[in-house]
Design a protein around this motif. Structure first.
Motif, PDB file in Angstrom:
ATOM      1  N   MET A 200       0.860  -1.191   0.000  1.00 52.00           N
ATOM      2  CA  MET A 200       0.000   0.000   0.000  1.00 52.00           C
ATOM      3  C   MET A 200       0.891   1.233   0.000  1.00 52.00           C
ATOM      4  SD  MET A 200      -3.097   1.057   2.587  1.00 52.00           S
ATOM      5  CE  MET A 200      -4.046  -0.340   2.016  1.00 52.00           C
ATOM      6  N   GLY A 201       0.563   2.148  -0.883  1.00 50.73           N
ATOM      7  CA  GLY A 201       1.359   3.365  -0.999  1.00 50.73           C
ATOM      8  C   GLY A 201       0.481   4.607  -1.060  1.00 50.73           C
ATOM      9  N   PHE A 202       0.885   5.648  -0.355  1.00 49.38           N
ATOM     10  CA  PHE A 202       0.167   6.934  -0.359  1.00 49.38           C
ATOM     11  C   PHE A 202       1.110   7.975  -0.935  1.00 49.38           C
ATOM     12  CE2 PHE A 202      -1.327  10.930   1.437  1.00 49.38           C
ATOM     13  CZ  PHE A 202      -2.683  10.856   1.193  1.00 49.38           C
ATOM     14  N   ASN A 203       0.699   8.585  -2.033  1.00 47.61           N
ATOM     15  CA  ASN A 203       1.533   9.560  -2.729  1.00 47.61           C
ATOM     16  C   ASN A 203       0.803  10.902  -2.783  1.00 47.61           C
ATOM     17  OD1 ASN A 203       3.438   7.465  -3.386  1.00 47.61           O
ATOM     18  ND2 ASN A 203       1.956   6.818  -4.954  1.00 47.61           N
ATOM     19  N   ILE A 221       6.180   0.215  -3.259  1.00 41.69           N
ATOM     20  CA  ILE A 221       7.559  -0.108  -2.893  1.00 41.69           C
ATOM     21  C   ILE A 221       8.055  -1.321  -3.673  1.00 41.69           C
ATOM     22  CG2 ILE A 221       9.035  -0.834  -0.991  1.00 41.69           C
ATOM     23  CD1 ILE A 221       7.334   0.764   0.881  1.00 41.69           C
ATOM     24  N   SER A 222       7.163  -2.303  -3.891  1.00 42.84           N
ATOM     25  CA  SER A 222       7.571  -3.518  -4.596  1.00 42.84           C
ATOM     26  C   SER A 222       7.884  -3.284  -6.056  1.00 42.84           C
ATOM     27  CB  SER A 222       6.464  -4.572  -4.464  1.00 42.84           C
ATOM     28  OG  SER A 222       5.264  -4.114  -5.079  1.00 42.84           O
ATOM     29  N   GLY A 223       7.482  -2.132  -6.584  1.00 44.66           N
ATOM     30  CA  GLY A 223       7.719  -1.850  -7.992  1.00 44.66           C
ATOM     31  C   GLY A 223       6.692  -2.452  -8.924  1.00 44.66           C
ATOM     32  N   GLN A 224       5.716  -3.191  -8.397  1.00 44.12           N
ATOM     33  CA  GLN A 224       4.690  -3.793  -9.230  1.00 44.12           C
ATOM     34  C   GLN A 224       3.555  -2.800  -9.463  1.00 44.12           C
ATOM     35  OE1 GLN A 224       3.634  -7.877  -8.290  1.00 44.12           O
ATOM     36  NE2 GLN A 224       5.232  -7.940  -6.716  1.00 44.12           N
ATOM     37  N   ALA A 225       2.788  -3.102 -10.483  1.00 40.12           N
ATOM     38  CA  ALA A 225       1.643  -2.245 -10.798  1.00 40.12           C
ATOM     39  C   ALA A 225       0.551  -2.460  -9.767  1.00 40.12           C
ATOM     40  CB  ALA A 225       1.124  -2.549 -12.190  1.00 40.12           C
ATOM     41  N   ALA A 226      -0.078  -1.373  -9.342  1.00 39.09           N
ATOM     42  CA  ALA A 226      -1.132  -1.453  -8.340  1.00 39.09           C
ATOM     43  C   ALA A 226      -2.361  -2.124  -8.920  1.00 39.09           C
ATOM     44  CB  ALA A 226      -1.473  -0.061  -7.825  1.00 39.09           C
ATOM     45  N   ILE A 230      -6.918   5.156  -5.881  1.00 41.46           N
ATOM     46  CA  ILE A 230      -7.887   6.244  -5.669  1.00 41.46           C
ATOM     47  C   ILE A 230      -7.105   7.543  -5.737  1.00 41.46           C
ATOM     48  CG2 ILE A 230      -9.523   7.279  -4.072  1.00 41.46           C
ATOM     49  CD1 ILE A 230     -10.036   4.565  -2.883  1.00 41.46           C
ATOM     50  N   SER A 231      -7.544   8.425  -6.591  1.00 40.08           N
ATOM     51  CA  SER A 231      -6.867   9.716  -6.764  1.00 40.08           C
ATOM     52  C   SER A 231      -7.851  10.857  -6.474  1.00 40.08           C
ATOM     53  CB  SER A 231      -6.323   9.859  -8.196  1.00 40.08           C
ATOM     54  OG  SER A 231      -5.354   8.863  -8.445  1.00 40.08           O
ATOM     55  N   VAL A 232      -7.361  11.847  -5.794  1.00 42.33           N
ATOM     56  CA  VAL A 232      -8.142  13.054  -5.482  1.00 42.33           C
ATOM     57  C   VAL A 232      -7.291  14.253  -5.876  1.00 42.33           C
ATOM     58  CG1 VAL A 232      -9.243  14.418  -3.687  1.00 42.33           C
ATOM     59  CG2 VAL A 232      -9.345  11.914  -3.597  1.00 42.33           C
ATOM     60  N   GLN A 246      -2.647   3.899  -3.631  1.00 43.13           N
ATOM     61  CA  GLN A 246      -2.502   2.685  -4.430  1.00 43.13           C
ATOM     62  C   GLN A 246      -2.400   1.469  -3.512  1.00 43.13           C
ATOM     63  OE1 GLN A 246       1.015   3.587  -6.729  1.00 43.13           O
ATOM     64  NE2 GLN A 246      -0.199   4.388  -8.440  1.00 43.13           N
ATOM     65  N   ALA A 247      -2.990   0.382  -3.957  1.00 45.17           N
ATOM     66  CA  ALA A 247      -3.004  -0.827  -3.124  1.00 45.17           C
ATOM     67  C   ALA A 247      -2.864  -2.055  -4.017  1.00 45.17           C
ATOM     68  CB  ALA A 247      -4.284  -0.904  -2.302  1.00 45.17           C
ATOM     69  N   LEU A 248      -2.195  -3.050  -3.459  1.00 44.98           N
ATOM     70  CA  LEU A 248      -1.998  -4.321  -4.173  1.00 44.98           C
ATOM     71  C   LEU A 248      -1.962  -5.443  -3.142  1.00 44.98           C
ATOM     72  CD1 LEU A 248      -1.234  -6.057  -6.662  1.00 44.98           C
ATOM     73  CD2 LEU A 248       1.155  -5.528  -6.146  1.00 44.98           C
ATOM     74  N   GLU A 249      -2.704  -6.477  -3.420  1.00 44.80           N
ATOM     75  CA  GLU A 249      -2.679  -7.672  -2.585  1.00 44.80           C
ATOM     76  C   GLU A 249      -2.630  -8.892  -3.494  1.00 44.80           C
ATOM     77  OE1 GLU A 249      -5.097  -9.920   1.037  1.00 44.80           O
ATOM     78  OE2 GLU A 249      -5.870  -8.050   0.173  1.00 44.80           O
TER      79      GLU A 249
END
Length: 452
Positions: A200-203, A221-226, A230-232, A246-249
């Motif tokens: 999970m990343g917050f930019n 951080i993993s470098g993979q595509a999310a 959600i963008s605001v 961005q989130a990835l599981e």
């Protein structure tokens, strides 16, 4: 040639002959040709005798003699006890003869003597050490010949080792194996690998018309595509502000099952490979590269030994490997793939049909990482907006099982397993119109076709 001469009277012949020769050892009984005062018809006869090295054998004639000649006294020693009896002692391995003259000084008899290894004692030791085995020892060409039938190859090897003590480097082993046992080794390589990933990343980025900009990074951080984002985007005065979450599981499990089977003779090594080879560059001098090939796939090396107790001793080395592009290395415009290998090598002993887990592995890995803005990430509650987190977990379980079976060949080829027996090839119409990639196999006739 050595001559041993004795007078006609017994009492005079005995001391002269005994003084001329050394002591001998006992010889096996041998009947000489019957004669009262000499050979029948005045013609000599030839006989063969065997005496063990460093042992003696006694011999008695049916007629008196006047002289006995030893052809090779360095090989055979003779001692006369009377004018009708004597004994000999084997000194060195080889063949010689005795020339026997009667009272008329006629050549009455020629005795060929072979001096060999003590095969009688060897036979007694073989019987005691290997009871029930039909192995025979005989003198052969200045050595020992082993013949007969042994129950296993280990018994034949043990008999040869015993014979080597009597005749070092002079043993000819012609022992046949009663029933050469064939062993089928079934190997199961089972591997389960579980992976879990949460990222999970917050930019955040802010751009001011006065040339001031601020950003906390981009991506995971993993470098993979999310897998979700959600963008605001909003304006705070003249400043543009954009927030992205961005989130990835990921969850996954990989199961690998390899079931190589291999048949080998008892005491013989067998190998099996189902896979392939890939080119591998190897430096060879300055600016020179040589291509070699490395094997990968399912590999099995096995050497079974059938013991006298009925147990099977297995020397087994299974290996399962596959190409792993995630661990590849690029060197001088060459991309070298990595290998994922599961390998074991051991020796176990078990009975027919028993199974043994010769290797097992449980491995668990845990990895986490945090990327944050210094200072701002430490602010309570709001600090979570200035950092990204990565969490990974991996588990691997591996077990290798071996099972030996004593097997025999079948009389009909249809009794063997056939991977194509359960399906037939589809026709072009079946493939195009029905989309069939294979057809159920037709029922095979019970009668087998005659092969001319």
């Amino acid at each position: 040639m050595r001559k041993i001469t004795g007078g006609l009277p017994r009492r005079l012949a005995r001391p002269a002959l005994m003084a001329a020769c050394a002591s001998m050892i006992l010889f096996g009984g041998l009947a000489a040709r019957a004669a009262s005062d000499g050979p029948i018809g005045g013609q000599e006869t030839t006989r063969s005798l065997f005496v063990a090295k460093d042992k003696s054998a006694g011999f008695r004639l049916d007629y008196p003699v006047s002289q006995i000649v030893v052809a090779q006294p360095e090989m055979l020693q003779l001692v006369a006890t009377t004018d009708r009896s004597f004994y000999v002692r084997g000194k060195t391995i080889g063949v010689t003869n005795l020339l026997i003259y009667d009272r008329q000084h006629h050549l009455a008899q020629v005795i060929d003597v072979r001096v060999g290894h003590d095969v009688a004692s060897l036979q007694a030791d073989l019987t005691q050490a290997l009871p029930g085995e039909r192995i025979t020892a005989a003198s052969f060409a200045d050595g020992v010949l082993l013949s007969g039938v042994a129950s296993t190859s280990q018994v034949a090897a043990r008999a040869a080792a015993i014979a080597e003590r009597y005749a070092p480097k002079a043993v000819t082993n012609q022992v046949n194996i009663l029933a050469a046992k064939q062993v089928r080794v079934d190997v199961r390589v089972i591997e389960a690998s579980r992976t879990s990933l949460k990222d999970m990343g917050f930019n955040m980025s802010a751009n001011s018309p006065h040339g001031l900009s601020f950003s906390t990074g981009a991506g995971l951080i993993s470098g993979q595509a999310a897998n979700g984002a959600i963008s605001v985007a909003t304006n705070v005065g003249a400043t543009q502000l954009e927030l992205t979450l961005q989130a990835l599981e990921q969850k996954g499990i990989v199961r690998t099952l390899a079931k190589p089977n291999l048949i080998a003779m008892s005491g013989e090594e067998a190998s099996f490979l189902a896979g392939g080879e890939f080119p591998y560059p190897v430096p060879n001098g300055l600016s020179q590269v040589t291509i070699e090939f490395r094997q990968f796939g399912v590999k099995l090396n096995v050497t079974p030994f059938l013991q006298d107790s009925g147990q099977i001793k297995l020397k087994v080395a299974p290996e399962v490997s596959q190409l792993d592009p995630s661990h590849s290395v690029r060197i001088d415009n060459f991309t070298l793939p990595g290998l994922t290998i599961s390998r074991a090598s051991t020796t176990v002993e078990l009975r027919d049909g028993q199974s043994f887990a010769i290797a097992g592995l449980f491995q668990q890995g845990y990895n986490n990482a945090v990327a944050q803005v210094p200072g701002l990430a430490d602010v309570p509650v709001l600090g979570a907006l200035f950092r990204s987190a990565d969490w990974q977990r991996q588990q691997t379980e591996l077990v290798i099982i071996v099972t030996p079976h004593l097997v025999a060949p079948v009389d009909h080829i249809d009794d063997l397993p056939d991977p194509l027996q359960s399906a037939d090839e589809p026709t072009a119409i079946d493939l195009i119109l029905a989309g069939m990639t294979e057809k159920p196999a037709k029922t095979r006739s019970a009668s087998r076709p005659q092969i001319p």
